[in-house]
Design a protein around this motif. Structure first.
Motif, PDB file in Angstrom:
ATOM      1  N   VAL A 277     -10.402   4.994   5.769  1.00 61.08           N
ATOM      2  CA  VAL A 277     -11.150   3.921   5.170  1.00 61.08           C
ATOM      3  C   VAL A 277     -12.528   3.872   5.943  1.00 61.08           C
ATOM      4  O   VAL A 277     -13.407   3.500   5.303  1.00 61.08           O
ATOM      5  CB  VAL A 277     -10.473   2.753   5.600  1.00 61.08           C
ATOM      6  CG1 VAL A 277     -10.277   2.283   7.111  1.00 61.08           C
ATOM      7  CG2 VAL A 277     -11.305   1.503   4.717  1.00 61.08           C
TER       8      VAL A 277
ATOM      9  N   GLY B 280      -4.169  -2.127   5.886  1.00 59.41           N
ATOM     10  CA  GLY B 280      -4.382  -1.702   4.419  1.00 59.41           C
ATOM     11  C   GLY B 280      -3.128  -0.951   3.948  1.00 59.41           C
ATOM     12  O   GLY B 280      -2.202  -0.445   4.220  1.00 59.41           O
ATOM     13  N   ASP B 281      -3.303  -0.716   2.442  1.00 55.46           N
ATOM     14  CA  ASP B 281      -2.378  -0.021   1.611  1.00 55.46           C
ATOM     15  C   ASP B 281      -2.907   0.889   1.057  1.00 55.46           C
ATOM     16  O   ASP B 281      -3.748   0.715   0.013  1.00 55.46           O
ATOM     17  CB  ASP B 281      -1.566  -0.953   0.587  1.00 55.46           C
ATOM     18  CG  ASP B 281      -0.259  -0.444  -0.151  1.00 55.46           C
ATOM     19  OD1 ASP B 281       0.032   0.708   0.139  1.00 55.46           O
ATOM     20  OD2 ASP B 281       0.191  -1.268  -1.005  1.00 55.46           O
TER      21      ASP B 281
ATOM     22  N   THR C 254      -9.161   0.275  -2.609  1.00 54.99           N
ATOM     23  CA  THR C 254     -10.107  -0.282  -1.671  1.00 54.99           C
ATOM     24  C   THR C 254     -11.372  -0.490  -2.342  1.00 54.99           C
ATOM     25  O   THR C 254     -12.241   0.606  -2.709  1.00 54.99           O
ATOM     26  CB  THR C 254     -10.194   0.647  -0.508  1.00 54.99           C
ATOM     27  OG1 THR C 254      -8.943   0.978   0.088  1.00 54.99           O
ATOM     28  CG2 THR C 254     -11.085  -0.386   0.607  1.00 54.99           C
TER      29      THR C 254
ATOM     30  N   GLN D 222      -9.298  -5.197   0.376  1.00 53.54           N
ATOM     31  CA  GLN D 222      -7.987  -5.105  -0.666  1.00 53.54           C
ATOM     32  C   GLN D 222      -7.599  -6.592  -0.893  1.00 53.54           C
ATOM     33  O   GLN D 222      -7.337  -7.342   0.157  1.00 53.54           O
ATOM     34  CB  GLN D 222      -6.866  -4.168   0.139  1.00 53.54           C
ATOM     35  CG  GLN D 222      -7.275  -2.902   0.150  1.00 53.54           C
ATOM     36  CD  GLN D 222      -6.134  -1.886   0.587  1.00 53.54           C
ATOM     37  OE1 GLN D 222      -5.326  -2.176   1.176  1.00 53.54           O
ATOM     38  NE2 GLN D 222      -6.256  -0.482   0.192  1.00 53.54           N
TER      39      GLN D 222
ATOM     40  N   VAL E 272     -10.229  -5.642   5.111  1.00 49.98           N
ATOM     41  CA  VAL E 272      -9.468  -4.893   5.786  1.00 49.98           C
ATOM     42  C   VAL E 272     -10.183  -4.166   7.093  1.00 49.98           C
ATOM     43  O   VAL E 272      -9.786  -3.577   7.934  1.00 49.98           O
ATOM     44  CB  VAL E 272      -8.498  -4.022   5.349  1.00 49.98           C
ATOM     45  CG1 VAL E 272      -7.484  -4.570   4.312  1.00 49.98           C
ATOM     46  CG2 VAL E 272      -9.380  -2.859   4.519  1.00 49.98           C
TER      47      VAL E 272
END
Length: 259
Positions: A32, A61-62, A67, A89, A94
């Motif tokens: 990220v 985050g996932d 994102t 998100q 995040v």
């Protein structure tokens, strides 16, 4: 690797990640951060290169969901551009980052401290770097004992374009892996998720060539651990320096290779 950095432009200064995959861990912080830097870099002139970033990891985050990156253009001066980025998100931030870009200028080039002297990567055994796409690594002798090495060679296994921003983003992607605190005793506590990360780019480095990552433990207090790191070329040129702070709370935490 280039899929990691691929961003869809939704609107002016608004981008969305396109690489989605199932991951049992929370979204890797280096991913990220690299994407946020790439989003910011797309809003400045091609002659302006990142020289520093400061990021905060705010929520897990996932990796299986996109994102959104929103870039704020704080300032464009004669030599510097300042940007702020938030990664979102599910409507929540995040990760947030401040990044600065500069038109390279003339001036002295001085490196006071030598980078660590280690065996070249071609003579060393491979090291698996978890969670990283298209990266390989080699393990030299270690200055500290720990579950994860504090010092290793790494490079991208795919050819990267000449664009300096891409190499800076791949360096950012790499810089969050592992922890410089793994050498500390774990009888009472151990490293946890990353809290914040700061990175300074000193000199250009190709990340499809070997770079040496070296992490040095600093201090632990207040439930937080802090360490410094450097990334250098095979010829000993210091390319970047970074610092990172993580949770360091009582209770043994399983090793997590990134956030």
């Amino acid at each position: 690797m280039l899929d990691v950095l691929a961003l869809e432009e939704i609107d002016r200064d608004l981008y969305r990640s396109t690489l989605l995959f199932a991951d049992p861990f929370p979204l890797y912080g280096g991913q990220v951060a690299a994407q946020a830097l790439y989003a910011a870099g797309r809003t400045v002139g091609a002659d302006r290169l990142p020289h520093s970033l400061h990021g905060y990891f705010l929520r897990s985050g996932d990796a299986a969901r996109p994102t959104i990156f929103r870039v704020d253009r704080d300032r464009d001066g004669g030599s510097f551009s300042a940007r702020r980025v938030v990664a979102i998100q599910g409507g929540e931030v995040v990760f947030s980052m401040s990044a600065s870009f500069q038109v390279p200028g003339p001036g002295p080039d001085v490196q006071v401290q030598e980078t660590p002297r280690v065996d070249p990567p071609g003579e060393l055994p491979p090291l698996a770097l978890p969670r990283l796409f298209s990266m390989e690594s080699r393990r030299p002798s270690q200055p500290y004992e720990g579950r994860f090495p504090n010092r290793f060679w790494a490079r991208a296994t795919v050819p990267l374009p000449e664009e300096a921003l891409v190499h800076a983003c791949v360096l950012t992607y790499l810089s969050d892996i592992g922890t410089g605190l793994s050498a500390l005793p774990e009888n009472d506590a151990s490293p946890g998720p990353t809290l914040d990360h700061a990175l300074w780019f000193h000199r250009p480095a190709r990340l499809d060539d070997w770079v040496l990552m070296d992490m040095v433990p600093g201090t632990v207090s207040g439930g937080r651990g802090w360490y410094t790191g450097s990334i250098a070329t095979p010829s000993g040129v210091l390319a970047a320096s970074f610092t990172q702070e993580t949770l360091f709370r009582p209770g043994r935490n399983p090793f997590r290779p990134g956030r």
